[in-house]
Write a protein that holds these residues in place. Structure first.
Motif, PDB file in Angstrom:
ATOM      1  N   ALA A 168      85.209  30.976  46.163  1.00  0.00           N
ATOM      2  CA  ALA A 168      85.779  30.111  47.067  1.00  0.00           C
ATOM      3  C   ALA A 168      85.066  28.706  47.077  1.00  0.00           C
ATOM      4  O   ALA A 168      85.543  27.639  47.252  1.00  0.00           O
ATOM      5  N   GLU A 169      83.957  28.636  47.058  1.00  0.00           N
ATOM      6  CA  GLU A 169      83.051  27.542  47.222  1.00  0.00           C
ATOM      7  C   GLU A 169      83.115  26.546  46.012  1.00  0.00           C
ATOM      8  O   GLU A 169      82.475  25.399  45.890  1.00  0.00           O
ATOM      9  N   ILE A 170      83.842  26.963  45.189  1.00  0.00           N
ATOM     10  CA  ILE A 170      83.738  26.296  43.599  1.00  0.00           C
ATOM     11  C   ILE A 170      85.337  26.083  43.136  1.00  0.00           C
ATOM     12  O   ILE A 170      85.540  24.691  42.815  1.00  0.00           O
ATOM     13  N   SER A 171      86.138  26.891  43.467  1.00  0.00           N
ATOM     14  CA  SER A 171      87.475  26.482  42.842  1.00  0.00           C
ATOM     15  C   SER A 171      88.605  25.984  43.970  1.00  0.00           C
ATOM     16  O   SER A 171      89.370  25.291  43.758  1.00  0.00           O
ATOM     17  N   GLY A 172      88.601  26.572  44.978  1.00  0.00           N
ATOM     18  CA  GLY A 172      89.348  26.242  46.407  1.00  0.00           C
ATOM     19  C   GLY A 172      90.649  26.727  46.258  1.00  0.00           C
ATOM     20  O   GLY A 172      91.781  26.337  47.021  1.00  0.00           O
ATOM     21  N   ILE A 205      89.971  28.894  53.105  1.00  0.00           N
ATOM     22  CA  ILE A 205      89.417  28.879  54.316  1.00  0.00           C
ATOM     23  C   ILE A 205      88.197  28.269  54.096  1.00  0.00           C
ATOM     24  O   ILE A 205      87.684  27.407  54.803  1.00  0.00           O
ATOM     25  N   ILE A 206      87.185  28.930  53.149  1.00  0.00           N
ATOM     26  CA  ILE A 206      85.814  28.247  52.888  1.00  0.00           C
ATOM     27  C   ILE A 206      86.136  27.031  51.897  1.00  0.00           C
ATOM     28  O   ILE A 206      86.691  26.990  51.036  1.00  0.00           O
ATOM     29  N   PRO A 207      85.387  26.103  52.387  1.00  0.00           N
ATOM     30  CA  PRO A 207      85.377  24.963  51.561  1.00  0.00           C
ATOM     31  C   PRO A 207      85.004  24.950  50.117  1.00  0.00           C
ATOM     32  O   PRO A 207      83.777  25.760  49.990  1.00  0.00           O
ATOM     33  N   PRO A 208      85.255  24.234  49.236  1.00  0.00           N
ATOM     34  CA  PRO A 208      86.299  23.083  49.086  1.00  0.00           C
ATOM     35  C   PRO A 208      87.525  24.149  49.127  1.00  0.00           C
ATOM     36  O   PRO A 208      87.786  25.052  48.500  1.00  0.00           O
ATOM     37  N   SER A 209      88.548  23.466  49.785  1.00  0.00           N
ATOM     38  CA  SER A 209      89.875  24.322  49.874  1.00  0.00           C
ATOM     39  C   SER A 209      91.269  23.174  49.505  1.00  0.00           C
ATOM     40  O   SER A 209      91.288  21.986  49.907  1.00  0.00           O
ATOM     41  N   ILE A 210      91.974  23.487  48.217  1.00  0.00           N
ATOM     42  CA  ILE A 210      93.068  22.672  48.049  1.00  0.00           C
ATOM     43  C   ILE A 210      94.124  22.621  48.885  1.00  0.00           C
ATOM     44  O   ILE A 210      94.316  21.249  49.126  1.00  0.00           O
ATOM     45  N   PRO A 211      94.387  23.733  49.645  1.00  0.00           N
ATOM     46  CA  PRO A 211      95.291  23.417  51.133  1.00  0.00           C
ATOM     47  C   PRO A 211      94.769  22.337  51.959  1.00  0.00           C
ATOM     48  O   PRO A 211      95.472  21.494  52.287  1.00  0.00           O
ATOM     49  N   MET A 212      93.420  22.341  52.239  1.00  0.00           N
ATOM     50  CA  MET A 212      92.893  21.230  52.896  1.00  0.00           C
ATOM     51  C   MET A 212      92.912  19.697  52.594  1.00  0.00           C
ATOM     52  O   MET A 212      93.250  19.051  53.333  1.00  0.00           O
ATOM     53  N   ILE A 213      92.807  19.748  51.295  1.00  0.00           N
ATOM     54  CA  ILE A 213      92.980  18.579  50.585  1.00  0.00           C
ATOM     55  C   ILE A 213      94.223  18.003  50.825  1.00  0.00           C
ATOM     56  O   ILE A 213      94.697  16.885  51.192  1.00  0.00           O
TER      57      ILE A 213
END
Length: 426
Positions: free
Chosen positions: A106-110, A150-158
């Motif tokens: 998760a910390e790499i792909s998002g 949920i864990i950064p980086p996250s595509i939805p958060m972007i």
């Protein structure tokens, strides 16, 4: 009434199997023609372009490419081997390995879909071989993969940050505690089920084996440090961090592990382009729909109507969660964000809800939506790998969905859970 007619048109087109991006584009075009005439289509065309070319959104294709490179360069497999050696000795350890690897990935792909595709193809067959039912293997893989958003980086958060015009970096920081809490509780549930079903340990603990697998995975483990360290230190933006992820995956895959050759690189890049095309078409058409609704004053009207009923933030938060949970069952994450956020942001601001707090709520709702049919993109991907029925897996998945729902409620009504760390950025 405009919002009602727009919703009916969208649902009708989606129900007759029109692709979501096309349905949104057609609805937008019809709305502009009926309310403003043909001249308004010029504005729509400009918005189609500008809506998909903002700087923060460049991170999306880059993170998609980074995830695909991890899958084909041996990075994912080395991460799995290391985490297995580290925690595989616990009862139900292979399920916990699944969750642990998802945290690192998760910390790499998002991307949750990239996560389940990378980890599921390796871990699900092994889990089935060691006595896990196919539905349990699929449920653990699916629910743990949702940690990727949920864990950064996250595509939805972007996406949310670009649309809500708020700090992506703060969103990333705000996702750390909910993500880690969710991962811990998923492991607790996995352990309880492992004891109930008398599931085996993955392997005995061997410090030497841990050292060997750590040495093999060392370069893979540097990727989260490089990406998140650069972003959180302020040295790079989230978009530049995505570029770092691609560069790191290329260097490690081509020159260190040497599992990535020219033909695999070409295939990986083509897959990344294809996936990016789907996402960005959705982004651009949704931006056009957002322009139409804004010009028609729909968000402002909706905010005014709800604030006439109540201005209690707790009630508004409950209503927003209900809306997002329902939409998450029927829409993919990007579509839900792009359709809902522009409409509800005036309401969020009117009742004094922190946009960072609301962004984490949106992300958690989408994580639950990825697990709940009929759309359930992550669950369906996991079930296809495990060759398990969707509805049977959904029943097995209920305890894991309950964990995500608990974290959502905690974040909703105890904002400090997500916002405490963001204070250090001010």
């Amino acid at each position: 009434m405009i919002l009602l007619y727009t919703t009916i048109a969208l649902i009708t087109l989606i129900l007759i199997n029109v692709p979501i991006a096309v349905a949104i584009g057609v609805t937008s075009m019809a709305g502009f023609l009926l309310t403003s005439g043909p001249d308004a289509l010029y504005d729509m065309v400009i918005k189609l372009y500008s809506g998909s070319t903002s700087f923060p959104l460049i991170a999306i294709p880059l993170f998609i490419l980074a995830g695909n490179l991890m899958n084909t360069s041996g990075i994912s497999l080395r991460l799995i081997n290391f985490v297995t050696a580290l925690i595989g000795f616990i009862r139900g350890g292979l399920g916990m390995v699944n969750i642990g690897v998802s945290m690192v990935f998760a910390e790499i792909s998002g991307s949750a879909v990239a996560d389940v595709a990378a980890t599921g193809t390796v871990l699900i067959p092994e889990m089935k071989r060691r006595g896990y039912s196919r539905t349990l293997a699929a449920a653990i893989t699916s629910s743990s993969a949702s940690l990727a958003i949920i864990i950064p980086p996250s595509i939805p958060m972007i996406l949310y940050g670009a649309i809500a015009e708020t700090s992506v970096i703060k969103l990333f920081v705000a996702g750390v505690v909910p993500g880690l809490l969710g991962a811990f509780l998923l492991m607790v549930v996995t352990y309880v089920l492992a004891v109930r079903y008398d599931l085996p340990r993955a392997e005995s603990f061997d410090l030497g084996h841990v050292g060997r697998t750590f040495k093999e995975a060392f370069w893979a483990l540097t990727m989260p440090v490089i990406i998140l360290g650069g972003i959180f230190s302020g040295l790079v933006t989230a978009t530049e961090g995505a570029g770092l992820a691609v560069l790191a995956a290329l260097v490690i895959g081509l020159f260190i592990y040497r599992d990535l050759d020219v033909s695999r690189l070409r295939r990986t890049m083509l897959e990344g382009v294809s996936q990016t095309g789907v996402v960005m078409l959705l982004v651009s058409t949704s931006a056009a729909l957002g322009l139409f609704l804004t010009q028609a004053q729909v968000p402002q009207t909706l905010a005014a109507q709800i604030t006439e009923i109540t201005t209690n933030p707790l009630i508004v938060l409950a209503l927003l969660n209900l809306l997002l949970l329902v939409l998450g069952m029927f829409l993919h994450g990007a579509a839900a964000i792009i359709l809902v956020v522009p409409v509800v942001m005036p309401l969020v601001n009117a009742v004094g809800i922190d946009p960072i707090h609301f962004g984490i709520m949106v992300t958690l709702n989408l994580a639950i939506g990825q697990q709940t049919p009929p759309v359930a993109s992550v669950l369906i991907t996991s079930c296809s790998i495990a060759r398990a029925g969707i509805w049977e897996t959904s029943r097995t998945n209920l305890p894991f969905i309950a964990v995500l729902a608990f974290v959502l409620l905690l974040v909703t009504y105890v904002p400090e859970v997500s916002l405490a760390l963001t204070g250090y950025l001010d």
